[in-house]
Structure formats: structure tokens, C-alpha cells
Design a protein around this motif. Structure first.
Motif, PDB file in Angstrom:
ATOM      1  N   ARG A  23     -17.693 -43.511  -1.827  1.00 15.06           N
ATOM      2  CA  ARG A  23     -17.739 -44.787  -2.532  1.00 15.06           C
ATOM      3  C   ARG A  23     -18.734 -44.795  -3.689  1.00 15.06           C
ATOM      4  NH1 ARG A  23     -17.215 -49.474   2.127  1.00 15.06           N
ATOM      5  NH2 ARG A  23     -15.457 -48.546   3.218  1.00 15.06           N
ATOM      6  N   ARG A  24     -19.397 -43.648  -3.927  1.00 15.37           N
ATOM      7  CA  ARG A  24     -20.311 -43.584  -5.054  1.00 15.37           C
ATOM      8  C   ARG A  24     -19.560 -43.871  -6.331  1.00 15.37           C
ATOM      9  NH1 ARG A  24     -21.406 -38.216  -5.009  1.00 15.37           N
ATOM     10  NH2 ARG A  24     -22.298 -38.456  -7.070  1.00 15.37           N
ATOM     11  N   ARG A  25     -20.263 -44.462  -7.315  1.00 12.19           N
ATOM     12  CA  ARG A  25     -19.626 -44.837  -8.560  1.00 12.19           C
ATOM     13  C   ARG A  25     -19.000 -43.622  -9.229  1.00 12.19           C
ATOM     14  NH1 ARG A  25     -22.873 -46.903 -13.798  1.00 12.19           N
ATOM     15  NH2 ARG A  25     -22.896 -44.692 -14.254  1.00 12.19           N
ATOM     16  N   GLY A  26     -17.749 -43.786  -9.630  1.00 15.42           N
ATOM     17  CA  GLY A  26     -17.083 -42.744 -10.380  1.00 15.42           C
ATOM     18  C   GLY A  26     -16.527 -41.610  -9.552  1.00 15.42           C
ATOM     19  N   VAL A  27     -16.679 -41.641  -8.240  1.00 19.04           N
ATOM     20  CA  VAL A  27     -16.198 -40.538  -7.411  1.00 19.04           C
ATOM     21  C   VAL A  27     -15.058 -41.038  -6.535  1.00 19.04           C
ATOM     22  CG1 VAL A  27     -16.782 -38.859  -5.641  1.00 19.04           C
ATOM     23  CG2 VAL A  27     -18.459 -39.458  -7.403  1.00 19.04           C
ATOM     24  N   ILE A  28     -13.899 -40.449  -6.706  1.00 20.93           N
ATOM     25  CA  ILE A  28     -12.744 -40.804  -5.892  1.00 20.93           C
ATOM     26  C   ILE A  28     -12.167 -39.503  -5.349  1.00 20.93           C
ATOM     27  CG2 ILE A  28     -10.374 -41.645  -5.947  1.00 20.93           C
ATOM     28  CD1 ILE A  28     -11.180 -43.825  -7.742  1.00 20.93           C
ATOM     29  N   GLU A  29     -11.843 -39.500  -4.069  1.00 16.66           N
ATOM     30  CA  GLU A  29     -11.303 -38.293  -3.455  1.00 16.66           C
ATOM     31  C   GLU A  29      -9.877 -38.069  -3.939  1.00 16.66           C
ATOM     32  OE1 GLU A  29     -11.098 -36.367   0.995  1.00 16.66           O
ATOM     33  OE2 GLU A  29     -10.918 -38.524   0.746  1.00 16.66           O
ATOM     34  N   GLN A  30      -9.607 -36.856  -4.397  1.00 19.93           N
ATOM     35  CA  GLN A  30      -8.278 -36.525  -4.894  1.00 19.93           C
ATOM     36  C   GLN A  30      -7.339 -36.162  -3.752  1.00 19.93           C
ATOM     37  OE1 GLN A  30      -8.212 -33.373  -7.750  1.00 19.93           O
ATOM     38  NE2 GLN A  30      -6.244 -33.985  -8.574  1.00 19.93           N
ATOM     39  N   VAL A 273     -19.105 -53.193  -0.535  1.00 24.65           N
ATOM     40  CA  VAL A 273     -18.372 -54.457  -0.455  1.00 24.65           C
ATOM     41  C   VAL A 273     -16.877 -54.206  -0.629  1.00 24.65           C
ATOM     42  CG1 VAL A 273     -18.066 -56.748  -1.460  1.00 24.65           C
ATOM     43  CG2 VAL A 273     -20.350 -55.707  -1.368  1.00 24.65           C
ATOM     44  N   THR A 274     -16.091 -54.596   0.342  1.00 25.05           N
ATOM     45  CA  THR A 274     -14.647 -54.478   0.229  1.00 25.05           C
ATOM     46  C   THR A 274     -14.139 -55.387  -0.893  1.00 25.05           C
ATOM     47  OG1 THR A 274     -14.469 -54.064   2.599  1.00 25.05           O
ATOM     48  CG2 THR A 274     -12.457 -54.726   1.454  1.00 25.05           C
ATOM     49  N   GLY A 275     -13.288 -54.849  -1.744  1.00 23.94           N
ATOM     50  CA  GLY A 275     -12.771 -55.643  -2.848  1.00 23.94           C
ATOM     51  C   GLY A 275     -13.754 -55.822  -3.995  1.00 23.94           C
ATOM     52  N   PHE A 276     -14.769 -54.950  -4.060  1.00 18.65           N
ATOM     53  CA  PHE A 276     -15.773 -55.083  -5.120  1.00 18.65           C
ATOM     54  C   PHE A 276     -15.124 -55.081  -6.501  1.00 18.65           C
ATOM     55  CE2 PHE A 276     -18.536 -52.951  -8.231  1.00 18.65           C
ATOM     56  CZ  PHE A 276     -19.633 -53.793  -8.219  1.00 18.65           C
ATOM     57  N   GLU A 280     -14.983 -61.440  -9.225  1.00 22.82           N
ATOM     58  CA  GLU A 280     -14.776 -62.313 -10.383  1.00 22.82           C
ATOM     59  C   GLU A 280     -15.372 -61.719 -11.655  1.00 22.82           C
ATOM     60  OE1 GLU A 280     -15.886 -66.841 -11.930  1.00 22.82           O
ATOM     61  OE2 GLU A 280     -16.301 -66.238  -9.855  1.00 22.82           O
ATOM     62  N   VAL A 281     -16.570 -61.153 -11.560  1.00 30.27           N
ATOM     63  CA  VAL A 281     -17.229 -60.603 -12.747  1.00 30.27           C
ATOM     64  C   VAL A 281     -16.407 -59.468 -13.343  1.00 30.27           C
ATOM     65  CG1 VAL A 281     -19.248 -59.327 -13.559  1.00 30.27           C
ATOM     66  CG2 VAL A 281     -19.543 -61.281 -12.038  1.00 30.27           C
ATOM     67  N   ILE A 282     -15.964 -58.557 -12.494  1.00 30.80           N
ATOM     68  CA  ILE A 282     -15.193 -57.421 -12.987  1.00 30.80           C
ATOM     69  C   ILE A 282     -13.816 -57.858 -13.461  1.00 30.80           C
ATOM     70  CG2 ILE A 282     -14.049 -55.283 -12.274  1.00 30.80           C
ATOM     71  CD1 ILE A 282     -16.477 -54.610 -10.628  1.00 30.80           C
ATOM     72  N   THR A 283     -13.169 -58.750 -12.716  1.00 30.99           N
ATOM     73  CA  THR A 283     -11.841 -59.224 -13.107  1.00 30.99           C
ATOM     74  C   THR A 283     -11.883 -59.914 -14.461  1.00 30.99           C
ATOM     75  OG1 THR A 283     -11.158 -59.484 -10.796  1.00 30.99           O
ATOM     76  CG2 THR A 283      -9.909 -60.706 -12.456  1.00 30.99           C
ATOM     77  N   ARG A 284     -12.905 -60.732 -14.686  1.00 32.02           N
ATOM     78  CA  ARG A 284     -13.024 -61.424 -15.973  1.00 32.02           C
ATOM     79  C   ARG A 284     -13.231 -60.429 -17.122  1.00 32.02           C
ATOM     80  NH1 ARG A 284     -16.680 -64.699 -14.569  1.00 32.02           N
ATOM     81  NH2 ARG A 284     -18.513 -63.655 -15.442  1.00 32.02           N
ATOM     82  N   ALA A 285     -14.074 -59.417 -16.890  1.00 30.72           N
ATOM     83  CA  ALA A 285     -14.316 -58.414 -17.924  1.00 30.72           C
ATOM     84  C   ALA A 285     -13.067 -57.585 -18.205  1.00 30.72           C
ATOM     85  CB  ALA A 285     -15.479 -57.512 -17.520  1.00 30.72           C
ATOM     86  N   ARG A 316      -9.487 -48.386  -9.756  1.00 24.02           N
ATOM     87  CA  ARG A 316     -10.362 -48.783  -8.654  1.00 24.02           C
ATOM     88  C   ARG A 316      -9.982 -50.161  -8.096  1.00 24.02           C
ATOM     89  NH1 ARG A 316     -14.635 -46.386  -6.768  1.00 24.02           N
ATOM     90  NH2 ARG A 316     -15.035 -44.289  -7.555  1.00 24.02           N
ATOM     91  N   ALA A 317      -9.379 -50.992  -8.930  1.00 28.05           N
ATOM     92  CA  ALA A 317      -8.918 -52.298  -8.460  1.00 28.05           C
ATOM     93  C   ALA A 317      -7.508 -52.241  -7.879  1.00 28.05           C
ATOM     94  CB  ALA A 317      -8.949 -53.305  -9.608  1.00 28.05           C
TER      95      ALA A 317
END
Length: 372
Positions: A23-30, A273-276, A280-285, A316-317
Motif C-alpha cells: 500500500r506504499r505510495r506508488g507501489v502496486i503489485e503487478q 484507509v479503505t477507499g482513500f 472527497e479531496v482526491i475526487t475533487r482534484a 488507484r481509484a
């Protein structure tokens, strides 16, 4: 019995650590090839990973042709001519200055020179020596010094400060050669961050840019770094700067996407946080950036920058179709955030692209149903 409990505790701890690492920023398991959830990006006409261009965020064939010529012949004149014919106030001149400086810096890194070897990037030194009044060459040299400072030294050290001080002098020289050109001052924004200008000093520099190019996206992105929490500002100051720029952005300007860059710069290293990414902040941006992309001209040089960051957030969303729409326009070039933060930008981009394809197809999408 005690040993059994210890083993169970260690097993549970390993699961927690694995979850955190994923869950570290920018790291997603392929998803590995052959896995039932794997999908083939090639079915959508995407460029193979090994053919992705890591030098720039989007296409600029004139720049690519000149870069190839300069590096093959070690002759600078084509670069000088290209910059002389590029509009000073526009985004493209800034990007081309960065590209030439980056090419020279990379050459020097690969061939530092020696007793019987000419150092890489010699064409830039010859350019400055033979054409000291060339504003384009002066700007490229100033940016070259800035990139050298960040590449070869650690902020706060004596070596870093020496190179940055030289870069500041080079910016001043470049500005004298082209009084109306915002690029030397945009380069100095990185110097301001590295040398720790006071906010009053930074404001004076920023006003010089606003006088010359008030809606320059590249300048705003460089300034945003200064206001970030990890440098000389705070999350609140960075958000305020980005939102104010977005609010005054003219129709068709990509400045409306600046808040998304501010959000990215302040993402937590670990997200529990699930659904981070649906917050709202990220969705608006994200919505602001999507609107900016929709309103911008198709030939806007900064458009690819925004598309690449949108891909990161949309994947990520789990907004797969929207991510795929950005991919079909941005695929092929990966020299942009967030991929350039990775040691292998092409591989990082390919992971997100594969996840977008897999998510899209898992929800019924096919190459035939993907809108252009």
C-alpha cells in the motif's frame, strides 16, 4: 505451546508488513503473466514496454530529431536554431530547454571523461564558448547546472550549494540575454528550492515570472515544489497556491489541474484507509484535472503531464474506463510524473497500464468498446 504462539505471531506480523508494503505510495503489485486476472495491453495497440520513450512526457518530433542529430554529431547549432524558433512565453520552450540540458547531463554521467576521453555533453560547452550571447544556450546551461546539482550532490552539502550558486549566476546571465523570456526565472525556481530562498525572496522571483507568463503551467509546477511540506512550505500553503492558480486559470488552461499535483506531492507513504483514493479531496482534484484535459487544446505541451498523473489516480481509484481513455492518448512516452520517480519509469508505467486493462476487462470492457 509457547513456540506455537510465537510462530503464529510472526506469521500475522508478516501479513501486516506485506500489506503495508503493497500500500506504499506508488507501489502496486503487478499481475504475473499467465495469471487468470492478467490482460494483454498489446490488444489495445499500446507500445511495448521496452519501446516506451522515457525522455519526455509526450511527442515532440522536432525536438527528437534535433536531439538525435546533436548527440550523433556533437554539434550544437541545430539545438540553437530550434530554440531560437520556439516561442519564448510558451510551455514548449521550457520543455525543450529541459530536454537539451537533461541530454547533456546524462551524456556527462555516462562519459565523465578522463585523460584520453572527451567528457559527454561537450557540445553544450562548445555552444557556450562559441555563442556566449545566445539566449537559448545560456538557458540550457543554467538548467544543466541545476540538474547536475540534483543528480550529483546532496541538498545542504557544500558541493550542492557551490553548483547551485553557479546555476543562479547562469540564470541571471540568461535573463539579461532575453529580458522577456520567463525560462531563466523558471529555472531559478529550482535554485530557490535548493538554496532555501526566504518566502519574500521567492515572491520577488515569482512576480518576475507572472509579469512575463502569468499562466505558465511549467512555472506553476516548479513553484508548487517550493510551497510543499517537504521543502519550504506546508500542505496548506501548497493547496492554497494550487487552488488559487486553478481559480484564476483562463478557459482552456491546464492550470485547473494544478490541485491534483498538490495532492500527489502530499500523499502519505502508507495508506491504511479503505477507499482513500475515492476520498472527497482526491475526487475533487481528479475532476478538476479531467475538466482541464477536456478543455485544453490537443497540442498543449503540458497535456501529457496531466494525463499521466490522471492515470496514476484513476487506476488507484479503480476508475478503469477513465484510466483507459487517458492511456490511449498518453501511451508511448513516459517521461512524466509519477513514473519518473521510479528507477525504471517504463516498467512502473507498464504496471499501471496492465492493471487498467485488467480492471477494464474484468468489468466487461473490450478493445471494441473502448471509446476514443
Amino acid at each position: 505451546m509457547a513456540i506455537l504462539w510465537l510462530l503464529m505471531a510472526l506469521l500475522m506480523l508478516s501479513f501486516v508488513l506485506l500489506s503495508l508494503m503493497r500500500r506504499r505510495r506508488g507501489v502496486i503489485e503487478q499481475v504475473p503473466p499467465g495469471h487468470p486476472d492478467a490482460a494483454d495491453p498489446a490488444a489495445y495497440g499500446f507500445v511495448r514496454q521496452e519501446e516506451l520513450d522515457v525522455r519526455m512526457p509526450g511527442p515532440d518530433q522536432d525536438l527528437l530529431d534535433v536531439l538525435e542529430l546533436v548527440q550523433r554529431t556533437q554539434e550544437y547549432r541545430a539545438a540553437s536554431q530550434l530554440l531560437a524558433g520556439t516561442e519564448a512565453e510558451g510551455e514548449r520552450r521550457w520543455q525543450r530547454v529541459q530536454a537539451f540540458a537533461g541530454a547533456a547531463a546524462l551524456e556527462l554521467q555516462q562519459r565523465p571523461g578522463g585523460v584520453h576521453e572527451t567528457p559527454g555533453g561537450q557540445w553544450l560547452r562548445v555552444w557556450r564558448a562559441e555563442q556566449p550571447k545566445d539566449a537559448g544556450g545560456a538557458a540550457v546551461y543554467a538548467e544543466f547546472l541545476v540538474q547536475q546539482a540534483w543528480r550529483t550532490s546532496t541538498p545542504g552539502t557544500g558541493d550542492f550549494r557551490i553548483i547551485m550558486e553557479e546555476a543562479r549566476d547562469a540564470c541571471a546571465q540568461a535573463a539579461l540575454l532575453a529580458p522577456g523570456d520567463p525560462v531563466p526565472y523558471i529555472i531559478e525556481l529550482s535554485v530557490a528550492r535548493g538554496l532555501g530562498y526566504s518566502q519574500a525572496e521567492f515572491d520577488q522571483l515569482w512576480l518576475k515570472i507572472l509579469d512575463r507568463a502569468p499562466h505558465h503551467m511549467g512555472a506553476h509546477l516548479a513553484a508548487l515544489n517550493y510551497w510543499c511540506e517537504k521543502w519550504h512550505g506546508s500542505r496548506e500553503q501548497a493547496y492554497s497556491f494550487a487552488e488559487a492558480a486553478a481559480a484564476r486559470a483562463p478557459q482552456g488552461s491546464l492550470l485547473a489541474a494544478l490541485p491534483l499535483f498538490a495532492v500527489f506531492e502530499h500523499l502519505p507513504e502508507v495508506t491504511l484507509v479503505t477507499g482513500f483514493y475515492q476520498s472527497e479531496v482526491i475526487t475533487r482534484a481528479v475532476h478538476g484535472a479531467l475538466h482541464a484535459v477536456h478543455s485544453a487544446g490537443p497540442d498543449d505541451p503540458v497535456l501529457a503531464h496531466v494525463r499521466h498523473l490522471l492515470i496514476f489516480f484513476l487506476v488507484r481509484a479503480k476508475r478503469w474506463q477513465e484510466a483507459m481513455h487517458q492511456l490511449i492518448h498518453a501511451d508511448g512516452h513516459v517521461g512524466a510524473l509519477p513514473w519518473t520517480l521510479s528507477e525504471d519509469p517504463a516498467a512502473e508505467f507498464a504496471v499501471y497500464r496492465a492493471l487498467a486493462v485488467a480492471g477494464y476487462e474484468a468489468n466487461g470492457g473490450t478493445p471494441a468498446t473502448l471509446p476514443g
